[in-house]
Design a protein around this motif. Structure first.
Motif, mmCIF file in Angstrom:
data_model
loop_
_atom_site.group_PDB
_atom_site.id
_atom_site.type_symbol
_atom_site.label_atom_id
_atom_site.label_comp_id
_atom_site.label_asym_id
_atom_site.label_seq_id
_atom_site.Cartn_x
_atom_site.Cartn_y
_atom_site.Cartn_z
ATOM 1 N N LEU A 193 10.471 -5.325 1.118
ATOM 2 C CA LEU A 193 10.515 -5.671 -0.108
ATOM 3 C C LEU A 193 10.109 -7.218 -0.607
ATOM 4 C CD1 LEU A 193 13.899 -3.989 -0.858
ATOM 5 C CD2 LEU A 193 11.633 -3.158 -1.378
ATOM 6 N N GLU A 194 10.252 -8.382 0.182
ATOM 7 C CA GLU A 194 9.798 -9.456 -0.198
ATOM 8 C C GLU A 194 8.448 -9.735 -0.094
ATOM 9 O OE1 GLU A 194 13.864 -12.037 0.606
ATOM 10 O OE2 GLU A 194 12.053 -12.318 2.069
ATOM 11 N N ASN A 195 7.691 -8.682 0.777
ATOM 12 C CA ASN A 195 6.366 -8.685 0.994
ATOM 13 C C ASN A 195 5.625 -7.888 -0.258
ATOM 14 O OD1 ASN A 195 3.806 -8.906 2.380
ATOM 15 N ND2 ASN A 195 4.109 -7.085 3.443
ATOM 16 N N TRP A 196 6.122 -6.907 -0.635
ATOM 17 C CA TRP A 196 5.796 -6.398 -1.855
ATOM 18 C C TRP A 196 5.912 -7.026 -3.051
ATOM 19 C CZ3 TRP A 196 8.512 -0.739 -1.951
ATOM 20 C CH2 TRP A 196 8.145 -0.048 -0.817
ATOM 21 N N THR A 197 6.993 -7.620 -3.199
ATOM 22 C CA THR A 197 7.124 -8.614 -4.346
ATOM 23 C C THR A 197 5.936 -9.670 -4.387
ATOM 24 O OG1 THR A 197 9.340 -8.496 -4.168
ATOM 25 C CG2 THR A 197 8.695 -10.194 -5.497
ATOM 26 N N ARG A 198 5.523 -10.199 -3.242
ATOM 27 C CA ARG A 198 4.510 -11.109 -3.316
ATOM 28 C C ARG A 198 3.041 -10.572 -3.612
ATOM 29 N NH1 ARG A 198 7.054 -13.476 0.867
ATOM 30 N NH2 ARG A 198 6.188 -11.815 2.431
ATOM 31 N N LEU A 199 3.002 -9.221 -3.068
ATOM 32 C CA LEU A 199 1.718 -8.513 -3.431
ATOM 33 C C LEU A 199 1.432 -8.196 -4.710
ATOM 34 C CD1 LEU A 199 1.797 -6.373 -0.018
ATOM 35 C CD2 LEU A 199 0.044 -8.177 -0.797
ATOM 36 N N GLN A 200 2.530 -8.156 -5.409
ATOM 37 C CA GLN A 200 2.439 -7.759 -6.986
ATOM 38 C C GLN A 200 1.362 -8.900 -7.694
ATOM 39 O OE1 GLN A 200 6.125 -5.713 -8.524
ATOM 40 N NE2 GLN A 200 6.571 -7.558 -7.855
ATOM 41 N N ASN A 201 1.484 -10.156 -7.045
ATOM 42 C CA ASN A 201 0.526 -11.149 -7.658
ATOM 43 C C ASN A 201 -0.864 -10.844 -7.496
ATOM 44 O OD1 ASN A 201 2.981 -12.507 -8.295
ATOM 45 N ND2 ASN A 201 3.109 -13.438 -6.394
ATOM 46 N N THR A 202 -1.163 -10.176 -6.229
ATOM 47 C CA THR A 202 -2.565 -10.276 -5.964
ATOM 48 C C THR A 202 -3.212 -8.826 -6.119
ATOM 49 O OG1 THR A 202 -1.852 -10.094 -3.681
ATOM 50 C CG2 THR A 202 -2.289 -12.221 -4.156
ATOM 51 N N HIS A 203 -2.369 -7.773 -5.988
ATOM 52 C CA HIS A 203 -2.918 -6.294 -6.075
ATOM 53 C C HIS A 203 -2.309 -5.484 -7.187
ATOM 54 C CE1 HIS A 203 -3.507 -7.531 -1.800
ATOM 55 N NE2 HIS A 203 -4.393 -6.791 -1.781
ATOM 56 N N GLU A 204 -3.098 -4.385 -7.457
ATOM 57 C CA GLU A 204 -2.431 -3.594 -8.318
ATOM 58 C C GLU A 204 -1.469 -2.642 -7.590
ATOM 59 O OE1 GLU A 204 -3.969 0.294 -11.283
ATOM 60 O OE2 GLU A 204 -5.301 -0.546 -9.649
ATOM 61 N N CYS A 205 -0.157 -2.605 -7.651
ATOM 62 C CA CYS A 205 0.654 -1.881 -6.827
ATOM 63 C C CYS A 205 1.193 -0.621 -7.435
ATOM 64 C CB CYS A 205 1.751 -3.036 -6.271
ATOM 65 S SG CYS A 205 1.166 -4.282 -5.449
ATOM 66 N N PHE A 206 1.287 0.272 -6.772
ATOM 67 C CA PHE A 206 1.919 1.366 -6.797
ATOM 68 C C PHE A 206 2.906 1.788 -5.671
ATOM 69 C CE2 PHE A 206 -0.622 4.066 -9.797
ATOM 70 C CZ PHE A 206 -1.569 3.287 -10.158
ATOM 71 N N PHE A 207 4.221 1.842 -6.167
ATOM 72 C CA PHE A 207 5.370 2.073 -5.194
ATOM 73 C C PHE A 207 5.990 3.462 -5.393
ATOM 74 C CE2 PHE A 207 5.452 -2.625 -6.292
ATOM 75 C CZ PHE A 207 4.983 -3.174 -4.827
#
Ligand code: TRP
Length: 346
Positions: free
Chosen positions: A25-39
């Motif tokens: 989850l902490e990784n996903w949270t960070r990735l929101q800054n650099t990627h367009e995320c679908f969870f």
């Protein structure tokens, strides 16, 4: 440069534990800054191993979602998708199943492990688990898939399916790259892999008292009988946790030195760990309590993300149908339109 698209997800098997937090989850949270995320809330995948518990699925979904949001997954920036109410996931999986051999699926390591572990006749759904996962990813043409190491064979299969499709029907799907998280793997309080069903995990929703009780019962160094015996630090879960959760690195260093010399007891090290862990989790727990008390709001978040995803899913599936030579739903609406002209429906 447009942001790369990510799709990743969890099976909603219940509330998340601190292993999920630091591992994903902490990784996903960070990735929101650099990627367009679908969870993705992969509820269909849950059925591959436990289809006989219909009453708990929705509760598990809400609990998992509350944990995701509490861990700062942000629905205003990322798209949260409920797999089962977008039929295109299952439809694309069916198309992909035509491009995948049974023997290839029988060689997938997670499948082999599961049938050994469950000790029962595997279902067709379990065999095609990674085909559905490939559909989850490729339906949104995701380029990057953050996962744990155990999932790598599934991403490899997704790449193969994308390649096979593109070779047969022309370039259409990107070959998704796995993105491994470098977070340390957290052991459970009994030093086995942390797993909700083993009863050895610390849940995000646990109270500070429950957390303390679990920490105080934690496995440490089995060779050490008295607090005055020199102890082992490497591979000792109490110190693995201190390294991750204790912001006071000097204190951790000092604990380790004293522990190695037999100058500090387990109780003191654990007591401090319970404190730092509870401090780390406190803000998250506050947010979680807030979210779980508003199930309607949670459903709204889930559905509004899913509606956004549905548009993309529909479009990809229509194109995949066309490429494979099938008629698509637009042909159906054209037919209805044509039929209505001579007044058949009057
Ligand atoms: N199989 C994944 C897991 O157990 C969950 C999952 C389903 C997934 N579909 C996915 C992960 C698509 C990444 C991408 O953790």
């Amino acid at each position: 440069m447009p942001k790369k698209r990510i799709l990743t997800g969890h099976r909603p098997t219940g509330p998340r534990h601190i292993g999920h937090l630091v591992g994903t989850l902490e990784n996903w949270t960070r990735l929101q800054n650099t990627h367009e995320c679908f969870f993705l809330v992969a509820d269909l995948h849950v059925l591959t191993t436990s289809h006989a518990q219909p009453e708990i699925i929705q509760d598990n979904i809400l609990n998992m979602l509350a944990d995701w949001l509490a861990a700062s997954i942000d629905p205003s920036r990322s798209t949260i998708v409920l797999q089962s109410i977008i039929p295109e996931h299952a439809q694309l999986a069916l198309l992909f199943s035509m491009l995948t051999s049974v023997s290839r699926l029988e060689r997938v390591p997670t499948y082999k492990e599961q049938i050994k572990e469950l000790n029962l006749q595997p279902s067709l759904g379990l065999l095609t688990y990674p085909v559905l996962q490939a559909a989850d990813i490729l339906l949104y043409k995701a380029q990057v898939v953050p996962v744990g190491e155990d999932q790598l064979p599934h991403i490899e299969l997704s790449r193969e399916i994308a390649r096979r499709f593109n070779q047969a029907y022309g370039e259409f799907f990107p070959e998704p790259d796995a993105l491994l998280s470098h977070a340390a793997r957290l052991p459970g309080v009994d030093n086995r892999t942390m797993h909700t069903s083993y009863g050895n995990s610390i849940l995000l929703k646990d109270t500070p008292e429950e957390t303390k009780r679990k920490v105080m019962s934690m496995y440490t160094d089995p060779m050490r009988v008295h607090a005055t015996d020199p102890g082992h630090v490497d591979g000792n879960p109490v110190f693995v946790y201190h390294d991750i959760f204790n912001p006071d690195k000097e204190e951790v260093k000092e604990f380790k030195t004293r522990y190695l010399k037999g100058k500090i007891g387990d109780v003191e090290v654990k007591r401090r760990l319970a404190e730092v862990l509870n401090a780390y989790l406190a803000p998250l727990r506050e947010r979680r309590a807030e979210y779980i008390s508003q199930p309607k709001m949670l459903l709204e978040v889930l559905f509004s993300g899913t509606v956004k995803a549905k548009f993309i899913a529909q479009q990809t599936l229509e194109e995949a149908y066309q490429k494979m030579g099938l008629m698509h739903s637009q042909s159906l609406s054209e037919k209805v339109l044509l039929n209505s002209i001579p007044g058949i429906f009057c």
